[in-house]
Design an enzyme around this catalytic site. Structure first.
Site, PDB file in Angstrom:
ATOM      1  N   LYS A 289     -11.334 -42.057  34.394  1.00  0.00           N
ATOM      2  CA  LYS A 289     -10.426 -43.206  34.316  1.00  0.00           C
ATOM      3  C   LYS A 289      -8.990 -42.769  34.595  1.00  0.00           C
ATOM      4  CE  LYS A 289     -13.562 -46.262  32.049  1.00  0.00           C
ATOM      5  NZ  LYS A 289     -14.029 -47.001  30.887  1.00  0.00           N
TER       6      LYS A 289
ATOM      7  N   ARG B  73     -20.476 -41.743  28.302  1.00  0.00           N
ATOM      8  CA  ARG B  73     -20.882 -42.331  29.587  1.00  0.00           C
ATOM      9  C   ARG B  73     -20.071 -41.642  30.677  1.00  0.00           C
ATOM     10  NH1 ARG B  73     -18.887 -46.101  32.990  1.00  0.00           N
ATOM     11  NH2 ARG B  73     -20.356 -47.470  34.056  1.00  0.00           N
TER      12      ARG B  73
HETATM   13  N1  PMM Z   1     -16.571 -48.393  31.880  1.00  0.00           N
HETATM   14  C1  PMM Z   1     -16.875 -48.905  33.082  1.00  0.00           C
HETATM   15  C2  PMM Z   1     -18.054 -49.644  33.293  1.00  0.00           C
HETATM   16  N2  PMM Z   1     -18.922 -49.848  32.294  1.00  0.00           N
HETATM   17  N3  PMM Z   1     -19.517 -49.566  30.038  1.00  0.00           N
HETATM   18  C3  PMM Z   1     -19.244 -49.090  28.815  1.00  0.00           C
HETATM   19  N4  PMM Z   1     -20.106 -49.311  27.807  1.00  0.00           N
HETATM   20  N5  PMM Z   1     -18.105 -48.364  28.563  1.00  0.00           N
HETATM   21  C4  PMM Z   1     -17.185 -48.101  29.533  1.00  0.00           C
HETATM   22  O1  PMM Z   1     -16.160 -47.456  29.230  1.00  0.00           O
HETATM   23  C5  PMM Z   1     -17.443 -48.606  30.844  1.00  0.00           C
HETATM   24  C6  PMM Z   1     -18.637 -49.342  31.052  1.00  0.00           C
HETATM   25  C7  PMM Z   1     -15.931 -48.685  34.223  1.00  0.00           C
HETATM   26  O2  PMM Z   1     -15.993 -47.384  34.691  1.00  0.00           O
HETATM   27  P1  PMM Z   1     -16.759 -47.010  36.069  1.00  0.00           P
HETATM   28  O3  PMM Z   1     -16.094 -47.852  37.139  1.00  0.00           O
HETATM   29  O4  PMM Z   1     -16.551 -45.556  36.212  1.00  0.00           O
HETATM   30  O5  PMM Z   1     -18.220 -47.367  35.921  1.00  0.00           O
END
Ligand code: PMM
Length: 256
Positions: free
Chosen positions: A199, A236
């Site tokens: 991020k 994650r």
């Molecule tokens: N961040 C993204 C997408 N889905 N789900 C959860 N549970 N927590 C998060 O911090 C989260 C998520 C966005 O990040 P990406 O674009 O790298 O998928």
């Protein structure tokens, strides 16, 4: 939890369609991921929503392609229709960045007996980073998560994970305050998930504000090791291999 984004605008691991996403998913499993989080709609700041059919066309081939593998599959969606079809195709967990705010999502998870990850987001992805504002960020975020967990469990959702939603309607200072307060969130009776992988705010924190997303993997690992020390049950991440190594070393040091 390894990230499998099947979106044309995904900042580092998407844009190559379901076939490439499936290969990527298999690699993450080989690297040691326990859960694969499959998403077909970008939730990055400023992202536009997509319709149900577009989202399903992206995620279903990947979920079906993983049938028979040992992977636990999480569907990253805010739409009950997408979540339902993904569960039908073999997904095990619903990851809803809007935190089950849609009553239909909540009742669908209960009916289907699907556990859910409840994430906190202020606003919605298109506008959430324009002017994030809190009177008491910890009280509001942790309060929302605990209230939604209670609501979900009393409606019959069999289990929940709580996620403070790093970067979702939050300034860098809000993110840091929440991350420092993780022990408080972990003290609640539900397992905690933290997702800060690659991020943007990590760029500034690590002295690398202009670098591409995948230059933030070491910064991501440092943050997620902190999250694990503070009691997070899951992280994650994009770079599963380095996280598995780092978490194993930390666990070995702690087991003494
Ligand atoms: N961040 C993204 C997408 N889905 N789900 C959860 N549970 N927590 C998060 O911090 C989260 C998520 C966005 O990040 P990406 O674009 O790298 O998928």
């Amino acid at each position: 939890m390894g990230i499998v984004n099947v979106t044309p605008d995904s900042f580092s691991d998407g844009g190559r369609g379901p076939e490439a996403a499936l290969m990527h998913a298999r690699q993450l499993l080989a690297d040691g991921a326990l859960i694969l989080d499959i998403g077909g709609e970008s939730t990055r700041p400023g992202a536009e929503a997509v319709d149900v059919d577009t989202e399903l066309g992206r995620v279903l081939p990947v979920i079906r392609g993983l049938a028979g593998s040992p992977a636990l599959i999480s569907i990253d969606t805010m739409k009950p229709e997408v979540a339902r079809a993904a569960l039908d195709a073999g997904a095990h967990l619903v990851n809803d960045v809007s935190g089950l705010r849609d009553p239909q999502m909540l009742s669908m998870c209960a009916e289907r007996g699907a556990p859910a990850c409840i994430m906190h987001m202020q606003g919605e992805p298109r506008t959430m980073q324009l002017a994030p504002h809190y009177g008491d960020v910890m009280g509001e975020v942790f309060g929302f998560l605990a209230a939604q967990a209670g609501r979900a469990l009393s409606a019959g959702v069999p289990g929940v994970l709580l996620d403070p939603g790093i970067g979702f309607g939050k300034t860098p200072d809000h993110n840091l305050a929440l991350l420092r307060a993780l022990p408080e969130l972990s003290a609640l009776p539900w397992p905690v998930l933290v997702g800060a992988s690659r991020k943007k705010f990590l760029g500034a924190l690590s002295g690398n504000p202009q670098g591409p997303a995948d230059s933030r993997d070491a910064a991501s690992l440092a943050l997620h090791l902190h999250a694990a020390r503070c009691g997070a049950a899951l992280v994650r991440v994009h770079d599963v291999r380095s996280h598995v190594q780092g978490l194993r070393v930390q666990a070995a040091l702690e087991s003494a």
